[in-house]
Design a protein around this motif. Structure first.
Motif, PDB file in Angstrom:
ATOM      1  N   ILE A 237       0.873  -1.178   0.000  1.00  0.00           N
ATOM      2  CA  ILE A 237       0.000   0.000   0.000  1.00  0.00           C
ATOM      3  C   ILE A 237       0.906   1.223   0.000  1.00  0.00           C
ATOM      4  O   ILE A 237       1.683   1.430   0.932  1.00  0.00           O
ATOM      5  N   ILE A 238       0.838   1.969  -1.082  1.00  0.00           N
ATOM      6  CA  ILE A 238       1.716   3.118  -1.267  1.00  0.00           C
ATOM      7  C   ILE A 238       1.126   4.367  -0.622  1.00  0.00           C
ATOM      8  O   ILE A 238       1.843   5.215  -0.109  1.00  0.00           O
ATOM      9  N   ALA A 239      -0.209   4.499  -0.695  1.00  0.00           N
ATOM     10  CA  ALA A 239      -0.827   5.720  -0.171  1.00  0.00           C
ATOM     11  C   ALA A 239      -2.280   5.472   0.185  1.00  0.00           C
ATOM     12  O   ALA A 239      -2.931   4.593  -0.387  1.00  0.00           O
ATOM     13  N   PHE A 264      -7.686  11.816  -6.580  1.00  0.00           N
ATOM     14  CA  PHE A 264      -7.158  11.198  -7.808  1.00  0.00           C
ATOM     15  C   PHE A 264      -5.927  11.965  -8.293  1.00  0.00           C
ATOM     16  O   PHE A 264      -4.934  11.381  -8.715  1.00  0.00           O
ATOM     17  N   TYR A 265      -6.009  13.284  -8.196  1.00  0.00           N
ATOM     18  CA  TYR A 265      -4.887  14.109  -8.630  1.00  0.00           C
ATOM     19  C   TYR A 265      -3.641  13.781  -7.795  1.00  0.00           C
ATOM     20  O   TYR A 265      -2.542  13.630  -8.318  1.00  0.00           O
ATOM     21  N   ARG A 266      -3.861  13.631  -6.473  1.00  0.00           N
ATOM     22  CA  ARG A 266      -2.724  13.303  -5.607  1.00  0.00           C
ATOM     23  C   ARG A 266      -2.158  11.920  -5.948  1.00  0.00           C
ATOM     24  O   ARG A 266      -0.936  11.735  -5.983  1.00  0.00           O
ATOM     25  N   ALA A 267      -3.047  10.967  -6.193  1.00  0.00           N
ATOM     26  CA  ALA A 267      -2.576   9.613  -6.521  1.00  0.00           C
ATOM     27  C   ALA A 267      -1.721   9.639  -7.789  1.00  0.00           C
ATOM     28  O   ALA A 267      -0.678   8.975  -7.869  1.00  0.00           O
ATOM     29  N   LEU A 268      -2.157  10.415  -8.758  1.00  0.00           N
ATOM     30  CA  LEU A 268      -1.433  10.463 -10.029  1.00  0.00           C
ATOM     31  C   LEU A 268      -0.127  11.247  -9.887  1.00  0.00           C
ATOM     32  O   LEU A 268       0.902  10.855 -10.423  1.00  0.00           O
ATOM     33  N   SER A 269      -0.167  12.362  -9.162  1.00  0.00           N
ATOM     34  CA  SER A 269       1.023  13.215  -9.114  1.00  0.00           C
ATOM     35  C   SER A 269       2.026  12.775  -8.042  1.00  0.00           C
ATOM     36  O   SER A 269       3.226  12.834  -8.268  1.00  0.00           O
ATOM     37  N   GLU A 270       1.538  12.309  -6.892  1.00  0.00           N
ATOM     38  CA  GLU A 270       2.468  11.971  -5.811  1.00  0.00           C
ATOM     39  C   GLU A 270       2.987  10.535  -5.893  1.00  0.00           C
ATOM     40  O   GLU A 270       4.082  10.252  -5.456  1.00  0.00           O
ATOM     41  N   CYS A 271       2.171   9.625  -6.435  1.00  0.00           N
ATOM     42  CA  CYS A 271       2.595   8.217  -6.473  1.00  0.00           C
ATOM     43  C   CYS A 271       3.177   7.831  -7.831  1.00  0.00           C
ATOM     44  O   CYS A 271       3.793   6.790  -7.963  1.00  0.00           O
ATOM     45  N   GLY A 272       2.936   8.636  -8.818  1.00  0.00           N
ATOM     46  CA  GLY A 272       3.412   8.294 -10.158  1.00  0.00           C
ATOM     47  C   GLY A 272       2.593   7.188 -10.805  1.00  0.00           C
ATOM     48  O   GLY A 272       3.016   6.525 -11.751  1.00  0.00           O
TER      49      GLY A 272
END
Lengths: 378, 133
Positions: A237-239, A264-272
């Motif tokens: 679990i990454i985030a 969703f934006y955070r998942a895409l930008s912070e987790c790659g």
């Protein structure tokens, strides 16, 4: 060896159904037994139990349900608590367990989602379901989430010039997916004609645009202990992200899910996270929410989801809330269990080699939202 | 008795009229009224009694069955944009289905919303009817 990384050791779930002969304790026993059958020493290693259940006091006449479950399941003296954030409770419980491990307060946490939706006739369950809205403002007038979903369908159809039948694609796709999920409640296909001619709930929304009521239980063992990880190819679990938003009537854009969009934006930008290399589960209690969720995710252009969903083969492989079912407090735990199985041993025959898992849950129309990101570690 | 009398009574003004909040800092209006502006977080807000007149943005005819309110089925639930305030969700009454359309002008009216068990109170709240000319 203990790390501060959080892995999924194992998962289990029951087919979502109507278990008239079983109590919530027996549903919980089944999934917890399955978890510890799979993991040697798993039970001893658990140092916290997080229970997700929404209707414990209103349907089960039970408070402190997490203690009663510990007493029933041989988990005394481990500490336990219940998480309740409306329909997103299951994913909130997963995130709470993740936070316990990340903070170092626990090294292995059992997450248990259980709900009994079929203890009463539907009109009684419906009464409890209206409580996801603000009682003093909405529920006292018997306004229900389904009414708001129907209003959004009208706005969506008008804004993007869709006909009613165009909005049947979500249900068709979810039912098609559910046939391959052995744990799904509605394992049969439906046609556009059946959707638009099914019973009217709140026009234009019909029975086949809505989740079915059912019972369910699902469990997850989260751990930072490497000896409890079953696979050479572990899932981490990454985030876990959470947010709230204003009620529908106070939003500037009624056709956007503001909390979900920010997560969703955070998942895409912070987790790659890469959407084309992911298995995705979104919250679709009513099919209009499924369309809005994949648009808020940026997976498809706004207004295009009804056409696009036909060809999206990584979204709600479980059948979603629409067809897997929505055992309210257990739903988020199911979503994570399903994605974990799809990425590892398979959910039935469903298996994907994707790197990422993205799980989204919300309560009412995005009043609160949760997102969990999984990653294959190989 | 299933309904709490004080829980309802203390909000009676909000059930008998449409009370909104206006933020004196950012100017945004909120229904129902709140002590803190949800947009700019200012506490510099004042309550205003709305004229309760507005326009239907969207409506749905609901057959959703909720225990205790089956007698009110079907009912019409609408998103209403108040002339002097924000959007709210309200029930439409006193109209023929042939009148029902987006853009319909409506006004707030007091109507029964709940009846408690035999011996309990009858509760009233705001619903909306077509605007009387």
């Amino acid at each position: 060896m203990v790390s501060n990384r959080v892995y999924i050791s194992s998962s289990s779930m029951l087919k979502v159904s109507r278990y008239f002969t079983k109590s919530y304790k027996e549903l919980a026993l089944d999934v917890v037994t399955e978890i510890f059958r799979c993991v040697d020493g798993g039970l001893d290693s658990v140092d916290y139990v997080v229970v997700s259940n929404v209707f414990s006091d209103s349907i089960l006449d039970q408070l402190d349900i997490s203690t009663v479950l510990n007493q029933e399941l041989g988990l005394v003296p481990k500490p336990s608590l219940r998480v309740e954030t409306g329909e997103s409770s299951g994913l909130s419980a997963v995130i709470h367990a993740y936070a316990l491990i990340k903070s170092g307060l626990a090294s292995s946490v059992l997450v248990l989602g259980v709900e009994k939706g079929s203890e009463f006739p539907t009109t009684v369950i419906n009464k409890h379901i209206t409580k996801f809205l603000d009682y003093e403002v909405e529920s006292i007038y018997d306004f229900a989430l389904v009414n708001e979903a129907a209003l959004l369908m009208k706005l969506y159809m008008k804004k993007y010039n869709h006909r009613r039948e165009d909005l049947s694609t979500w249900s068709i796709k979810m039912h098609e997916n559910a046939i391959k999920n052995p744990y799904a409640q509605l394992r049969f296909s439906v046609s556009a004609e059946q959707v638009v001619n099914s019973q009217i709930i709140s026009e234009p929304l019909r029975l086949l645009d809505a989740f079915p009521v059912g019972d369910g239980a699902s469990a997850l063992l989260l751990t930072s202990k490497e000896d409890l990880i079953q696979s050479d190819d572990p899932i981490e679990i990454i985030a876990g992200y959470q947010a709230t938003s204003l009620p529908l009537n106070l939003r500037d854009d009624l056709l956007e899910l503001p909390a979900s969009k920010s997560l969703f934006y955070r998942a895409l930008s912070e987790c790659g996270l890469k959407l084309d290399d992911a298995v995705i589960e979104v919250h679709d209690s009513y099919s209009i929410f499924g369309y809005l969720a994949i648009e808020s995710l940026g997976l498809v252009e706004r207004g295009k989801a009804p056409e696009a969903i036909k060809d999206l083969n990584m979204v709600n492989l479980s059948g979603g809330l629409k067809a897997r079912g929505h055992p309210i407090g257990a739903t988020g735990v199911y979503q994570v269990s399903e994605v974990f199985k799809i990425l590892t041993d398979g959910l039935g025959d469903l298996r994907r080699d994707a790197t990422w898992g993205l799980i989204h849950s919300m309560s009412a129309i995005d009043n609160n939202s949760s997102v969990v990101v999984l990653k294959r570690c190989s | 008795m299933k309904l709490s009398i004080p829980k309802y009574w203390r909000r009676r003004f909000d059930y008998y009229s449409v009370i909104i909040a206006e933020c004196l800092d950012c100017g945004k209006k909120t229904y129902p009224r709140k002590h803190i502006c949800p947009y700019c977080k200012s506490r510099n807000v004042r309550a205003i009694t709305s004229a309760g007149i507005g326009e239907v943005i969207a409506y749905t005819i609901s057959y959703f069955r909720v225990e205790g309110s089956e007698e009110h089925i079907p009912k019409i639930v609408a998103l209403i944009k108040l002339d002097d305030g924000p959007i709210l969700i309200g029930e439409l009454v006193d109209l023929d289905l042939s009148e029902l359309r987006e853009g319909l002008r409506v006004e707030a009216v007091l109507r029964k919303i709940r009846t408690d068990d035999p011996g309990g109170l009858i509760y009233y709240g705001v619903k909306f009817r077509p605007l009387m000319k």
